[in-house]
Design an enzyme around this catalytic site. Structure first.
Site, PDB file in Angstrom:
ATOM      1  CE  LYS A 196      -2.470   1.413   3.742  1.00  0.00           C
ATOM      2  NZ  LYS A 196      -3.568   1.356   4.716  1.00  0.00           N
ATOM      3  NE  ARG A 198      -2.843   6.027   4.786  1.00  0.00           N
ATOM      4  CZ  ARG A 198      -4.154   5.974   4.540  1.00  0.00           C
ATOM      5  NH1 ARG A 198      -4.756   6.946   3.896  1.00  0.00           N
ATOM      6  NH2 ARG A 198      -4.871   4.953   4.936  1.00  0.00           N
ATOM      7  N   GLY A 229     -10.859   4.072   2.124  1.00  0.00           N
ATOM      8  CA  GLY A 229      -9.955   4.164   0.965  1.00  0.00           C
ATOM      9  C   GLY A 229      -9.134   2.891   0.767  1.00  0.00           C
TER      10      GLY A 229
HETATM   11  C1  R5P Z   1      -3.451   1.749   8.274  1.00  0.00           C
HETATM   12  O1  R5P Z   1      -2.392   1.319   7.880  1.00  0.00           O
HETATM   13  C2  R5P Z   1      -4.552   0.888   8.806  1.00  0.00           C
HETATM   14  O2  R5P Z   1      -4.129  -0.415   9.001  1.00  0.00           O
HETATM   15  C3  R5P Z   1      -5.769   0.895   7.909  1.00  0.00           C
HETATM   16  O3  R5P Z   1      -5.477   0.254   6.690  1.00  0.00           O
HETATM   17  C4  R5P Z   1      -6.181   2.304   7.648  1.00  0.00           C
HETATM   18  O4  R5P Z   1      -6.221   3.020   8.844  1.00  0.00           O
HETATM   19  C5  R5P Z   1      -7.544   2.342   6.994  1.00  0.00           C
HETATM   20  O5  R5P Z   1      -7.884   3.678   6.781  1.00  0.00           O
HETATM   21  P1  R5P Z   1      -8.829   4.091   5.584  1.00  0.00           P
HETATM   22  O6  R5P Z   1     -10.091   3.296   5.726  1.00  0.00           O
HETATM   23  O7  R5P Z   1      -9.041   5.558   5.774  1.00  0.00           O
HETATM   24  O8  R5P Z   1      -8.091   3.788   4.319  1.00  0.00           O
END
Ligand code: R5P
Length: 298
Positions: A196, A198, A229
């Site tokens: 992933k 970000r 997201g």
């Molecule tokens: C971050 O690394 C967490 O493990 C989740 O993947 C994240 O917090 C999910 O956030 P969102 O739903 O805003 O993408």
């Protein structure tokens, strides 16, 4: 023997009742309200002197408010002579801001952990706290702390309620690998971890790694769904690579805005969450997990 009392803060009153039921005890009466000017008021209506008291208060949606009520409760319990206060914070907010990503930022996780200790918490239980740069929550707290997991009961629920064909468990990112591994053990399946990147608070890019998902049923496991997201992009890429049925699983369904609709619209057949955060998908209760840990502390 020291008597154990249990208080549910405003954010976790229902969960506290479920935990109390598991333990075969009642819930200590609490009056919590807001004054017209927005200030919080709490009053503990039972005698807590010399007793061990468990305070359950999750930090979802309005985390500052729930956290402040927690502070008022713990300090009041100590003032009123409680022998020990065990904090149970099922969803621990602020854990993602565990370092200074940009110059000048507050390291919120550090501040919140210190405040929880300093207010008088003697021991702490949390559930699937987002620990990124540490292996164990005991490295973060100076008081005894345990990070329990909702993933075993969530996965058992999926196993009992969905017929999965040649399943594979997918973690959307490296941090979620720990939960994917637990889920794959329970399902007796393989697991893989995606990559992933970000791009912003509500924008992520997901890339595939090793295993093929073509014609397989997929269980995606993550700790938090906030804006959705991460889950939306994960579902989309798995669909793109030929996945069949996709079941999305998360411990803390914060589900901001229309995230649930977007996840289902992206192609997930179902989303299963726990009741650390009450939501339309909180099908699995963490009460037995919390009760079990509390029994082990007596
Ligand atoms: C971050 O690394 C967490 O493990 C989740 O993947 C994240 O917090 C999910 O956030 P969102 O739903 O805003 O993408």
């Amino acid at each position: 023997m020291v008597q154990l009392l249990l208080i549910g803060g405003s954010a976790s009153d229902v969960l506290a009742l479920k935990v109390a039921r598991e333990l075969g005890i009642g819930v200590t009466k609490l009056q919590a309200k807001k004054f017209p000017d927005g200030e919080k008021y709490v009053r503990i209506l039972d005698d807590v002197k010399g007793k061990d008291v468990v305070v359950i208060q999750s930090m979802y949606r309005t985390p500052d408010e729930h956290l402040f009520e927690y502070f008022l409760l713990v300090k009041a319990l100590k003032d009123l002579g409680a022998r020990k206060v065990i904090g149970v914070i099922p969803y621990f907010a602020y854990a993602r801001q565990d370092r200074r990503f940009n110059p000048g930022e507050a390291i919120s996780f550090q501040t919140v952990t210190r405040l929880i200790e300093n207010v008088g918490t003697d021991e702490l239980l949390t559930i699937d706290t987002h620990l990124h740069r540490v292996d164990d929550i005991s490295e973060v707290f100076k008081i005894p702390a345990q990070n329990l997991s909702a993933v075993p009961p969530l996965t058992s629920y999926v196993k009992q309620n969905f017929k999965l064909d040649h399943p594979i468990v997918i973690a959307p990112d490296e941090e979620a690998e720990q939960w994917a591994k637990i889920a794959s053990d329970i399902l007796g399946s393989e697991y893989d971890v995606l990559e992933k990147i970000r791009l912003g608070p509500d924008k992520v890019e997901i890339k595939t790694r090793l295993l093929s998902v073509r014609d397989r049923d997929v269980v995606i496991v993550d700790d938090i769904i906030s804006t959705g997201g991460t889950m939306v992009e994960t579902v989309k890429i798995l669909k793109h690579y030929g996945a069949n049925k996709i079941i999305a699983v998360c411990s803390h369904p914060l589900l901001v805005g229309d995230s649930l609709a977007r996840i289902l619209d992206a192609g997930a057949e179902a989303l299963i969450g726990s009741d650390t955060v009450p939501s339309p998908v909180s099908f699995v209760s963490v009460a037995p997990v919390i009760a079990q840990a509390l029994k082990g502390m007596l």
